[in-house]
Write a protein that holds these residues in place. Structure first.
Motif: not given
Length: 362
Positions: A25-41
């Protein structure tokens, strides 16, 4: 809805859900999530928008990121089966990592076989809300109305041919363990492929193997579970012979929860069969075995075997002690429990032969 062909996009959405659910339930930054998944924002945003259109209440705040209330996933699954949630929960697992959901299908086993023939990896799962041509052993028709869990799993075992029949016992034990977790009461297994509560059938299993000389190219494990079929017209002859999970539990259970529990237990039993041999699977099956030590009749393609059901052998066959002490191993047949001498007719549940219609495999 998932298409029959594998979809890289659906796999990405499952990974997004897994990451957001793991954050509690805590927020995850878009930049960190995109980086982890290997996709663009931008690609990430498009996937999240697609999830929102499917009903996922993913919140997004500038400079904080994306968040998902874990309770929202439970509320969504309470209304309908959510394939991407099951994928997210099974991410990194051997079984159930890829889910194909179909509202209606002839047979989930047929769909799974086509996927396996096309090279789908082990653990690929097909689930339908309703089957129009579900089948059991000896190609008998299976009653598969809306409200059940009709699923077929692709396995690619590296077992010798003589151990392949044990997969049926492993699946039966796993289903019984999963249902027992939710029912909170004993769940039994009947040789070779039925799962019972109080002698009423709640689930059945059908394994179909495409073999090569040294084992199996693949196995499709069809599992059919009666979850909530209240109100569906029961076919003639099945009244009193089957039950469903909704009337056996106190708290409501979702298809997502049951599917995950079955996959969890089956993965354990499947790994044991490969790594430790038959004993753990046979012990788990015996611990829940119905009718062992009781008189039975096993109907075979040519004749029958009557005697006391003693045990299952290391190859999964049923050991029956006949009059005079002779022991017969039965590899396949329909089992009926007999009443003690002096009474007439089969015992309770005796008419529900293995592979009979109702609560069965795809």
């Amino acid at each position: 809805m998932h298409a029959v062909e594998p979809s890289p996009r659906s796999g990405m959405r499952a990974r997004i859900l897994a990451a957001l659910l793991a954050a509690g339930g805590q927020p995850v930054s878009g930049a960190a999530l995109a980086g982890t998944l290997g996709v663009t924002r931008t690609a990430l945003w498009k996937h999240i928008e697609a999830l929102r259109r499917d009903g996922w209440p993913i919140a997004g705040r500038t400079h904080r990121g994306y968040s998902l209330d874990p309770q929202a996933a439970l509320r969504l699954a309470a209304r309908r089966f959510v394939p991407e949630l099951l994928e997210a929960r099974r991410l990194g697992s051997r079984l159930g990592h890829t889910v194909h959901w179909l509202p209606e299908v002839g047979s989930t086993n047929d769909v799974a076989r086509r996927l396996a023939d096309d090279g789908a990896p082990e653990g690929t799962l097909v689930i339908a809300d309703r089957q129009l041509a579900g089948r059991g052993r000896l190609r008998r028709a299976w009653w598969s109305p809306p409200g059940g869990l009709w699923m077929s799993l692709i396995l690619r075992p590296t077992l010798p041919p003589e151990r392949l029949p044990l997969l049926t016992l492993a699946a039966a034990a796993a289903v019984a363990e999963a249902l027992e977790r939710h029912a909170g009461r004993p769940v039994a297994v009947k040789w070779p492929n039925d799962v019972l509560i109080d002698d009423r059938k709640i689930a059945g299993i059908l394994l179909e193997t495409v073999a090569h000389p040294h084992g199996a190219e693949y196995v499709v494990a069809g599992i059919g579970i009666n979850l909530d079929v209240e109100g569906e017209p029961v076919p003639p002859g099945l009244e009193g012979r089957l039950t469903w999970l909704a009337r056996e539990v106190v708290e409501p259970v979702t298809r997502n929860e049951v599917a995950e529990a079955v996959l969890d237990r089956l993965e354990v039993r499947y790994r044991q069969l490969h790594d430790q041999g038959p004993d753990p699977v046979l012990d788990a099956w015996r611990a829940r075995a119905a009718w062992l030590g009781e008189p039975v009749r096993v109907t075979l393609p040519a004749g029958e075997v009557v005697g006391i059901a003693l045990d299952v052998a290391p190859d999964g066959s049923l050991v029956v002690e006949q009059a005079g002490g002779r022991r017969e191993r039965v590899l396949a047949g329909d089992v009926q429990r007999l009443r003690p001498a002096g009474s007439s007719g089969p015992g309770p549940g005796g008419g529900a032969a293995a592979g009979s219609p109702g609560g069965g495999a795809p």
